[in-house]
Write a protein that holds these residues in place. Sequence first.
Motif, PDB file in Angstrom:
ATOM      1  N   GLY A 155      46.200  27.258  36.502  1.00 40.46           N
ATOM      2  CA  GLY A 155      46.779  28.161  37.495  1.00 40.46           C
ATOM      3  C   GLY A 155      47.240  29.466  36.872  1.00 40.46           C
ATOM      4  O   GLY A 155      47.043  30.546  37.439  1.00 40.46           O
ATOM      5  N   VAL A 156      47.845  29.401  35.688  1.00 39.93           N
ATOM      6  CA  VAL A 156      48.271  30.617  34.986  1.00 39.93           C
ATOM      7  C   VAL A 156      47.068  31.445  34.569  1.00 39.93           C
ATOM      8  O   VAL A 156      47.073  32.678  34.679  1.00 39.93           O
ATOM      9  N   TYR A 205      43.767  36.231  35.444  1.00 40.88           N
ATOM     10  CA  TYR A 205      42.435  36.764  35.737  1.00 40.88           C
ATOM     11  C   TYR A 205      42.452  37.603  37.014  1.00 40.88           C
ATOM     12  O   TYR A 205      41.892  38.709  37.048  1.00 40.88           O
ATOM     13  N   ALA A 206      43.077  37.097  38.055  1.00 37.44           N
ATOM     14  CA  ALA A 206      43.124  37.831  39.329  1.00 37.44           C
ATOM     15  C   ALA A 206      43.854  39.153  39.169  1.00 37.44           C
ATOM     16  O   ALA A 206      43.419  40.187  39.696  1.00 37.44           O
ATOM     17  N   GLY A 207      44.969  39.141  38.456  1.00 40.43           N
ATOM     18  CA  GLY A 207      45.713  40.379  38.245  1.00 40.43           C
ATOM     19  C   GLY A 207      44.922  41.395  37.435  1.00 40.43           C
ATOM     20  O   GLY A 207      44.889  42.584  37.780  1.00 40.43           O
ATOM     21  N   VAL A 218      35.172  41.898  31.847  1.00 40.78           N
ATOM     22  CA  VAL A 218      36.307  42.466  31.103  1.00 40.78           C
ATOM     23  C   VAL A 218      37.603  41.743  31.478  1.00 40.78           C
ATOM     24  O   VAL A 218      38.458  41.489  30.613  1.00 40.78           O
ATOM     25  N   ALA A 219      37.749  41.368  32.746  1.00 38.95           N
ATOM     26  CA  ALA A 219      38.934  40.619  33.152  1.00 38.95           C
ATOM     27  C   ALA A 219      38.952  39.238  32.495  1.00 38.95           C
ATOM     28  O   ALA A 219      40.011  38.764  32.071  1.00 38.95           O
ATOM     29  N   GLY A 220      37.810  38.594  32.378  1.00 38.37           N
ATOM     30  CA  GLY A 220      37.734  37.308  31.686  1.00 38.37           C
ATOM     31  C   GLY A 220      38.069  37.443  30.217  1.00 38.37           C
ATOM     32  O   GLY A 220      38.809  36.625  29.652  1.00 38.37           O
ATOM     33  N   LEU A 221      37.569  38.490  29.598  1.00 40.87           N
ATOM     34  CA  LEU A 221      37.875  38.751  28.195  1.00 40.87           C
ATOM     35  C   LEU A 221      39.363  39.001  28.009  1.00 40.87           C
ATOM     36  O   LEU A 221      40.006  38.416  27.135  1.00 40.87           O
ATOM     37  N   GLY A 222      39.934  39.830  28.849  1.00 41.44           N
ATOM     38  CA  GLY A 222      41.357  40.133  28.776  1.00 41.44           C
ATOM     39  C   GLY A 222      42.230  38.930  29.058  1.00 41.44           C
ATOM     40  O   GLY A 222      43.291  38.747  28.448  1.00 41.44           O
ATOM     41  N   GLY A 269      36.436  33.605  27.129  1.00 35.41           N
ATOM     42  CA  GLY A 269      36.694  34.008  28.511  1.00 35.41           C
ATOM     43  C   GLY A 269      35.628  34.947  29.047  1.00 35.41           C
ATOM     44  O   GLY A 269      35.155  34.796  30.174  1.00 35.41           O
ATOM     45  N   GLY A 270      35.220  35.929  28.229  1.00 40.19           N
ATOM     46  CA  GLY A 270      34.176  36.861  28.655  1.00 40.19           C
ATOM     47  C   GLY A 270      32.849  36.167  28.877  1.00 40.19           C
ATOM     48  O   GLY A 270      32.141  36.434  29.859  1.00 40.19           O
ATOM     49  N   VAL A 271      32.489  35.248  27.974  1.00 42.48           N
ATOM     50  CA  VAL A 271      31.217  34.525  28.104  1.00 42.48           C
ATOM     51  C   VAL A 271      31.232  33.607  29.324  1.00 42.48           C
ATOM     52  O   VAL A 271      30.251  33.538  30.077  1.00 42.48           O
ATOM     53  N   VAL A 272      32.339  32.915  29.541  1.00 48.82           N
ATOM     54  CA  VAL A 272      32.434  31.987  30.682  1.00 48.82           C
ATOM     55  C   VAL A 272      32.332  32.755  32.004  1.00 48.82           C
ATOM     56  O   VAL A 272      31.589  32.359  32.907  1.00 48.82           O
ATOM     57  N   VAL A 273      33.043  33.870  32.110  1.00 58.13           N
ATOM     58  CA  VAL A 273      32.985  34.654  33.344  1.00 58.13           C
ATOM     59  C   VAL A 273      31.603  35.279  33.511  1.00 58.13           C
ATOM     60  O   VAL A 273      31.056  35.312  34.621  1.00 58.13           O
ATOM     61  N   GLY A 274      31.013  35.763  32.413  1.00 56.67           N
ATOM     62  CA  GLY A 274      29.660  36.312  32.499  1.00 56.67           C
ATOM     63  C   GLY A 274      28.658  35.272  32.963  1.00 56.67           C
ATOM     64  O   GLY A 274      27.792  35.554  33.804  1.00 56.67           O
TER      65      GLY A 274
END
Length: 184
Positions: free
Chosen positions: A112-113, A118-120, A139-143, A164-169
Amino acid sequence: MENQRISQNDNGNRRLYNPYQDLQVPIQNLYQLPTSPEFLFQEEAVAQRRSWGENLTYYTGIGYLSGSVAGASKGLVAGVKASEPGDTVKLRINRILNASGHAGRNFGNRAGVIGLMYAGLESGIVAMRDTDDVVNSVVAGLGTGVLYRAAAGVRSAAVAGAIGGVVVGAAVTAKQVLKRYVPI
């Protein structure tokens, strides 16, 4: 007994109340309800995406729910493995429920965190760049990965950011492939 007979006899003489019967107007014409969404501001109608608040709620909720289910599953396995040969059924069930609740709570809060961050970040990047494309999500996933593991050190944050970047990509690519090749 007498009251039941009276009420049964009265049911045949009664009818349901209809508040619109004397209006002689079809109900569709009585209330002209809009069929398209209504927006308070015109800028919201132009944008074809969820607002930042909707994104925040959606990603946090999905993260918490999926994390809780995954954690409860892990806790179920751990509870079954922790049972001892002399345990009663009541004790085994208690052990499984405790392990499932503990692991589900931990995983759900973490996911949840991550969804909240990610949403923010995604909403902030969309607001800064004033475009909505794949780059914002990656970029949001990476951040998110970097922020989530920042307290563990620079190396851990860099690895988590890359993951995070790879998973979101991969998720965005899978979504585009599904839209293109799967008729829904």
